[in-house]
Design a protein around this motif. Structure first.
Motif, PDB file in Angstrom:
ATOM      1  N   ASP A 164      -6.055  -0.429  -9.775  1.00 32.10           N
ATOM      2  CA  ASP A 164      -6.075  -1.632  -8.935  1.00 32.10           C
ATOM      3  C   ASP A 164      -5.897  -1.329  -7.454  1.00 32.10           C
ATOM      4  O   ASP A 164      -6.548  -1.927  -6.600  1.00 32.10           O
ATOM      5  N   ARG A 165      -5.007  -0.412  -7.131  1.00 30.90           N
ATOM      6  CA  ARG A 165      -4.698  -0.168  -5.723  1.00 30.90           C
ATOM      7  C   ARG A 165      -5.825   0.599  -5.012  1.00 30.90           C
ATOM      8  O   ARG A 165      -6.027   0.442  -3.812  1.00 30.90           O
ATOM      9  N   THR A 166      -6.568   1.400  -5.760  1.00 35.17           N
ATOM     10  CA  THR A 166      -7.557   2.283  -5.125  1.00 35.17           C
ATOM     11  C   THR A 166      -9.009   1.922  -5.434  1.00 35.17           C
ATOM     12  O   THR A 166      -9.913   2.451  -4.781  1.00 35.17           O
ATOM     13  N   HIS A 214       6.189   0.692  -0.068  1.00 34.78           N
ATOM     14  CA  HIS A 214       5.227   0.019  -0.952  1.00 34.78           C
ATOM     15  C   HIS A 214       5.958  -0.440  -2.215  1.00 34.78           C
ATOM     16  O   HIS A 214       5.824   0.191  -3.274  1.00 34.78           O
ATOM     17  N   TYR A 246       4.336  -1.620  -9.945  1.00 33.06           N
ATOM     18  CA  TYR A 246       3.291  -0.601  -9.941  1.00 33.06           C
ATOM     19  C   TYR A 246       2.490  -0.696 -11.235  1.00 33.06           C
ATOM     20  O   TYR A 246       3.062  -0.851 -12.317  1.00 33.06           O
ATOM     21  N   ASP A 304      -2.596   7.094  -5.349  1.00 35.35           N
ATOM     22  CA  ASP A 304      -2.058   5.920  -4.654  1.00 35.35           C
ATOM     23  C   ASP A 304      -1.396   6.332  -3.342  1.00 35.35           C
ATOM     24  O   ASP A 304      -1.721   5.827  -2.275  1.00 35.35           O
ATOM     25  N   ARG A 316      -3.809   7.941  -0.816  1.00 38.34           N
ATOM     26  CA  ARG A 316      -5.154   7.366  -0.941  1.00 38.34           C
ATOM     27  C   ARG A 316      -5.949   7.457   0.355  1.00 38.34           C
ATOM     28  O   ARG A 316      -7.176   7.571   0.311  1.00 38.34           O
TER      29      ARG A 316
END
Length: 258
Positions: free
Chosen positions: A41-43, A162, A166, A242, A245
């Motif tokens: 999701d984050r990348t 952050h 997660y 993450d 990234r």
């Protein structure tokens, strides 16, 4: 970004949830053990401008059905079924952790379909791999598991900047049976003898402070895969993709675009 989803049925009739996003050449993203597509999701959007990204939930995870069989080789066969269902003949693969183990098999059994291969924070498995220490295993089996897993994924400094939750700490919807199946699949992985068969250009990425999958495995893989390159991220842990990234994602895009 708009995401298209569908359900694909594996050869043994297990239903697999599939997700597509972006446009351009196809990049298959494979997550870690006991995780679903949310691992990325984050990348994921880092790749969506250049590639059509495809993910699927492993059997037993996310919206996919459970199974009586689990192995990294089987996950690779499921991946081919997914790509067949989408009528995608050729594609790049980026697998992290257990996804990297699955990606090894995918490049081995479908050399004519995998264009380029990225292996992140993973190992060749078997007796030649350098596995996590007993201290790590004890922590992951203790009541401090969640905190220990966060610490093994990301540095304290990055977590402070952050805050979670997660998406890389495991799919909480998985049953105990499926979670055990994923653990067994990862533990039983051994592609060592077949790694020299990989013909896809390969990039291997790893954090230098990875306690979950020690960084020495990156060079072990590179020594077995013809022409493979290695890049390590200084001070990064298992979740380098993450935490690093800003460096890692452009590096992957550049490699896949060569």
């Amino acid at each position: 970004m708009i995401q298209y989803t569908q359900t694909t049925v594996a050869a043994d009739h297990v239903r697999l949830a599939v997700q597509l996003r972006g446009h351009g050449p196809t990049l298959l993203l494979l997550p870690g053990q006991a995780n679903d597509h949310h691992w990325w999701d984050r990348t994921r959007n880092d790749f969506a401008a250049s590639f059509t990204t495809v993910t699927f939930d492993y059997r037993g995870a996310g919206k996919s059905e459970e199974s009586d069989r689990y192995s990294t080789r089987l996950f690779a066969e499921d991946a081919l079924t997914v790509m067949d269902s989408l009528a995608i003949e050729h594609f790049h693969v980026y697998g992290a952790s257990m996804g990297g183990r699955t990606a090894q098999w995918l490049a081995i059994i479908a050399p004519d379909r995998v264009r380029r291969l990225v292996l992140g924070c993973t190992t060749p498995g078997g007796e030649h791999a350098v596995e996590r220490g007993d201290d790590v295993r004890l922590l992951l089996a203790s009541h401090e598991r969640d905190a220990a897993l966060e610490d093994m994924m990301y540095t304290p400094e990055w977590r402070a900047a952050h805050p979670g939750p997660y998406q890389t700490l495991g799919d909480p919807t998985m049953s105990a049976k499926a979670r055990h199946g994923h653990l067994a699949a990862s533990n039983q992985h051994d592609a060592w003898d077949r790694l020299p068969e990989i013909v896809a250009p390969t990039l291997i990425l790893h954090g230098t402070d990875d306690r979950f999958a020690p960084v020495v495995n990156a060079q072990l893989l590179a020594d077995r895969i013809p022409g493979a390159r290695v890049h390590t991220f200084d001070g990064a842990r298992h979740g380098y993709f993450d935490e690093c990234r800003d460096e890692a994602s452009p590096m992957v895009v550049d490699f896949l675009s060569e």
